[in-house]
Write a protein that holds these residues in place. Structure first.
Motif, mmCIF file in Angstrom:
data_model
loop_
_atom_site.group_PDB
_atom_site.id
_atom_site.type_symbol
_atom_site.label_atom_id
_atom_site.label_comp_id
_atom_site.label_asym_id
_atom_site.label_seq_id
_atom_site.Cartn_x
_atom_site.Cartn_y
_atom_site.Cartn_z
ATOM 1 N N THR A 117 114.225 -14.985 -24.272
ATOM 2 C CA THR A 117 113.567 -14.068 -24.048
ATOM 3 C C THR A 117 112.294 -13.990 -25.508
ATOM 4 O O THR A 117 113.516 -13.896 -25.964
ATOM 5 C CB THR A 117 113.555 -12.995 -22.920
ATOM 6 N N PHE A 118 110.778 -14.026 -25.396
ATOM 7 C CA PHE A 118 110.761 -13.803 -26.127
ATOM 8 C C PHE A 118 111.020 -12.573 -27.533
ATOM 9 O O PHE A 118 110.745 -12.434 -28.372
ATOM 10 C CB PHE A 118 109.059 -14.406 -25.853
ATOM 11 N N TYR A 119 111.530 -11.527 -26.609
ATOM 12 C CA TYR A 119 111.223 -10.336 -27.089
ATOM 13 C C TYR A 119 113.054 -10.214 -27.889
ATOM 14 O O TYR A 119 114.096 -9.714 -28.033
ATOM 15 C CB TYR A 119 111.415 -9.005 -26.464
ATOM 16 N N GLY A 120 113.954 -11.503 -27.748
ATOM 17 C CA GLY A 120 115.416 -11.930 -27.897
ATOM 18 C C GLY A 120 116.513 -11.840 -26.848
ATOM 19 O O GLY A 120 117.643 -11.952 -27.519
ATOM 20 N N THR A 121 116.129 -11.151 -25.335
ATOM 21 C CA THR A 121 117.456 -10.553 -25.296
ATOM 22 C C THR A 121 118.178 -11.528 -24.198
ATOM 23 O O THR A 121 116.509 -12.921 -24.027
ATOM 24 C CB THR A 121 117.251 -9.687 -23.424
ATOM 25 N N TYR A 122 119.250 -12.200 -23.850
ATOM 26 C CA TYR A 122 119.679 -13.013 -22.907
ATOM 27 C C TYR A 122 119.363 -12.338 -21.585
ATOM 28 O O TYR A 122 119.383 -11.685 -20.867
ATOM 29 C CB TYR A 122 120.625 -13.506 -23.132
ATOM 30 N N GLU A 123 118.949 -13.362 -21.028
ATOM 31 C CA GLU A 123 118.586 -13.268 -19.196
ATOM 32 C C GLU A 123 118.366 -14.248 -18.093
ATOM 33 O O GLU A 123 118.237 -15.462 -18.547
ATOM 34 C CB GLU A 123 116.979 -12.607 -19.024
ATOM 35 N N PHE A 124 118.440 -13.696 -16.618
ATOM 36 C CA PHE A 124 118.747 -14.943 -15.864
ATOM 37 C C PHE A 124 118.226 -14.044 -14.516
ATOM 38 O O PHE A 124 118.656 -13.005 -14.382
ATOM 39 C CB PHE A 124 119.891 -15.746 -15.264
ATOM 40 N N ALA A 125 118.207 -14.441 -13.415
ATOM 41 C CA ALA A 125 117.106 -14.194 -12.215
ATOM 42 C C ALA A 125 118.161 -14.859 -11.475
ATOM 43 O O ALA A 125 117.597 -16.170 -11.533
ATOM 44 C CB ALA A 125 116.049 -13.775 -12.081
ATOM 45 N N ILE A 126 118.319 -13.679 -9.749
ATOM 46 C CA ILE A 126 118.947 -14.348 -8.260
ATOM 47 C C ILE A 126 118.716 -13.777 -7.422
ATOM 48 O O ILE A 126 117.829 -12.615 -8.329
ATOM 49 C CB ILE A 126 120.329 -13.937 -8.695
ATOM 50 N N LYS A 127 118.670 -14.015 -6.745
ATOM 51 C CA LYS A 127 117.750 -13.495 -5.415
ATOM 52 C C LYS A 127 118.977 -13.240 -4.481
ATOM 53 O O LYS A 127 119.855 -14.656 -4.288
ATOM 54 C CB LYS A 127 116.551 -13.766 -4.554
ATOM 55 N N ASP A 128 119.194 -12.042 -3.934
ATOM 56 C CA ASP A 128 120.193 -11.560 -3.247
ATOM 57 C C ASP A 128 119.803 -12.529 -1.409
ATOM 58 O O ASP A 128 118.998 -12.699 -0.890
ATOM 59 C CB ASP A 128 120.106 -10.104 -3.218
ATOM 60 N N LEU A 129 120.974 -11.717 -0.512
ATOM 61 C CA LEU A 129 120.423 -12.433 0.422
ATOM 62 C C LEU A 129 119.261 -12.130 1.293
ATOM 63 O O LEU A 129 119.213 -12.325 2.508
ATOM 64 C CB LEU A 129 121.843 -12.263 1.386
ATOM 65 N N ASN A 130 119.401 -10.424 0.775
ATOM 66 C CA ASN A 130 118.173 -9.465 1.431
ATOM 67 C C ASN A 130 116.401 -10.501 0.956
ATOM 68 O O ASN A 130 115.297 -9.816 1.364
ATOM 69 C CB ASN A 130 118.201 -8.415 1.569
ATOM 70 N N GLY A 131 116.265 -10.988 -0.417
ATOM 71 C CA GLY A 131 115.468 -11.656 -0.766
ATOM 72 C C GLY A 131 115.042 -10.804 -1.848
ATOM 73 O O GLY A 131 114.273 -11.231 -2.779
ATOM 74 N N HIS A 132 116.191 -9.772 -2.199
ATOM 75 C CA HIS A 132 115.542 -8.851 -3.427
ATOM 76 C C HIS A 132 115.744 -9.894 -4.876
ATOM 77 O O HIS A 132 116.748 -10.256 -4.969
ATOM 78 C CB HIS A 132 116.432 -7.870 -3.644
ATOM 79 N N ILE A 133 115.043 -9.812 -6.058
ATOM 80 C CA ILE A 133 115.341 -10.408 -7.124
ATOM 81 C C ILE A 133 115.895 -8.858 -8.438
ATOM 82 O O ILE A 133 115.502 -7.762 -7.726
ATOM 83 C CB ILE A 133 113.745 -11.028 -7.399
ATOM 84 N N LEU A 134 117.543 -9.394 -8.371
ATOM 85 C CA LEU A 134 118.013 -8.769 -9.611
ATOM 86 C C LEU A 134 117.689 -9.790 -10.583
ATOM 87 O O LEU A 134 118.794 -10.579 -11.086
ATOM 88 C CB LEU A 134 119.415 -8.764 -9.431
ATOM 89 N N THR A 135 117.744 -8.977 -12.171
ATOM 90 C CA THR A 135 117.932 -9.968 -13.233
ATOM 91 C C THR A 135 118.292 -9.137 -14.170
ATOM 92 O O THR A 135 118.801 -8.008 -14.373
ATOM 93 C CB THR A 135 115.850 -9.693 -14.173
ATOM 94 N N PHE A 136 119.280 -10.023 -15.139
ATOM 95 C CA PHE A 136 120.584 -9.617 -15.501
ATOM 96 C C PHE A 136 119.932 -9.720 -16.958
ATOM 97 O O PHE A 136 119.552 -10.896 -17.319
ATOM 98 C CB PHE A 136 121.707 -10.495 -15.268
ATOM 99 N N SER A 137 120.173 -9.044 -18.158
ATOM 100 C CA SER A 137 120.153 -8.883 -19.232
ATOM 101 C C SER A 137 121.167 -8.563 -20.121
ATOM 102 O O SER A 137 121.630 -7.515 -19.969
ATOM 103 C CB SER A 137 118.953 -8.444 -19.269
ATOM 104 N N GLU A 138 120.872 -9.372 -21.842
ATOM 105 C CA GLU A 138 121.673 -8.583 -22.069
ATOM 106 C C GLU A 138 121.806 -8.745 -23.850
ATOM 107 O O GLU A 138 120.928 -10.054 -24.027
ATOM 108 C CB GLU A 138 123.413 -9.386 -22.020
ATOM 109 N N THR A 139 121.198 -7.574 -24.499
ATOM 110 C CA THR A 139 120.848 -8.005 -25.549
ATOM 111 C C THR A 139 122.164 -7.670 -26.937
ATOM 112 O O THR A 139 123.241 -7.618 -27.119
ATOM 113 C CB THR A 139 120.085 -6.871 -26.699
ATOM 114 N N PRO A 140 121.626 -9.400 -27.676
ATOM 115 C CA PRO A 140 122.526 -10.477 -28.393
ATOM 116 C C PRO A 140 123.008 -8.181 -29.297
ATOM 117 O O PRO A 140 121.829 -7.826 -29.969
ATOM 118 C CB PRO A 140 122.303 -11.351 -29.255
ATOM 119 N N SER A 141 124.139 -8.762 -30.163
ATOM 120 C CA SER A 141 124.237 -7.574 -31.329
ATOM 121 C C SER A 141 124.150 -8.436 -32.152
ATOM 122 O O SER A 141 124.141 -9.537 -32.662
ATOM 123 C CB SER A 141 125.978 -7.345 -31.211
ATOM 124 N N VAL A 142 123.232 -7.971 -33.701
ATOM 125 C CA VAL A 142 123.179 -8.264 -34.495
ATOM 126 C C VAL A 142 124.336 -8.602 -35.479
ATOM 127 O O VAL A 142 125.034 -8.147 -35.903
ATOM 128 C CB VAL A 142 122.049 -7.232 -34.956
#
Length: 130
Positions: free
Chosen positions: A105-130
């Motif tokens: 992302t523009f703010y420096g985290t790693y992210e991806f998003a999925i849609k579960d079987l009910n249509g809900h969106i889950l975004t997973f995020s990790e801030t890299p260690s410096v």
């Protein structure tokens, strides 16, 4: 006063299928169900400090009549901080619907998003260690 935690209770059509998805695809663990076996009307899963409760539509509408004219789903996303995001992504990308591939992302985290079987969106995020 201090708020301690947040665990959403989400209306779904099929609690059994939802619990199976969250345990087999996302590696959550079942904490509790109602009833204990068979066709569940409610279930609670957890992974680390992240928990979700899922309640069958008819049951939740009986508990909260305000939901009578509301369908399962919603215009919201669940933002979940994780560690080892690349490993998680690689483990699940072929087993579910990825709607936003792994990115920085523009703010420096790693992210991806999925849609579960009910249509809900889950975004997973990790801030890299410096």
């Amino acid at each position: 006063m201090k708020m301690e935690s947040l665990t959403p209770n989400i209306m779904v059509k099929d609690v059994n299928a939802t619990l199976n998805y969250y345990t087999s695809i996302l590696d959550f663990k079942i904490v509790d169900t109602n009833p204990e076996t068979g066709v569940f009307e409610w279930g609670y899963v957890q992974s680390g400090n992240v928990g979700f409760m899922f309640q069958e539509e008819k049951s939740l509408k009986a508990e909260y009549p305000e939901f009578q004219n509301i369908n399962p789903g919603g215009a919201l996303t669940f933002y979940i901080r994780v560690n080892h995001i690349t490993q998680l992504y690689n483990n699940i990308k072929d087993k579910t619907t990825v709607i936003k591939p792994m990115n920085t992302t523009f703010y420096g985290t790693y992210e991806f998003a999925i849609k579960d079987l009910n249509g809900h969106i889950l975004t997973f995020s990790e801030t890299p260690s410096v």
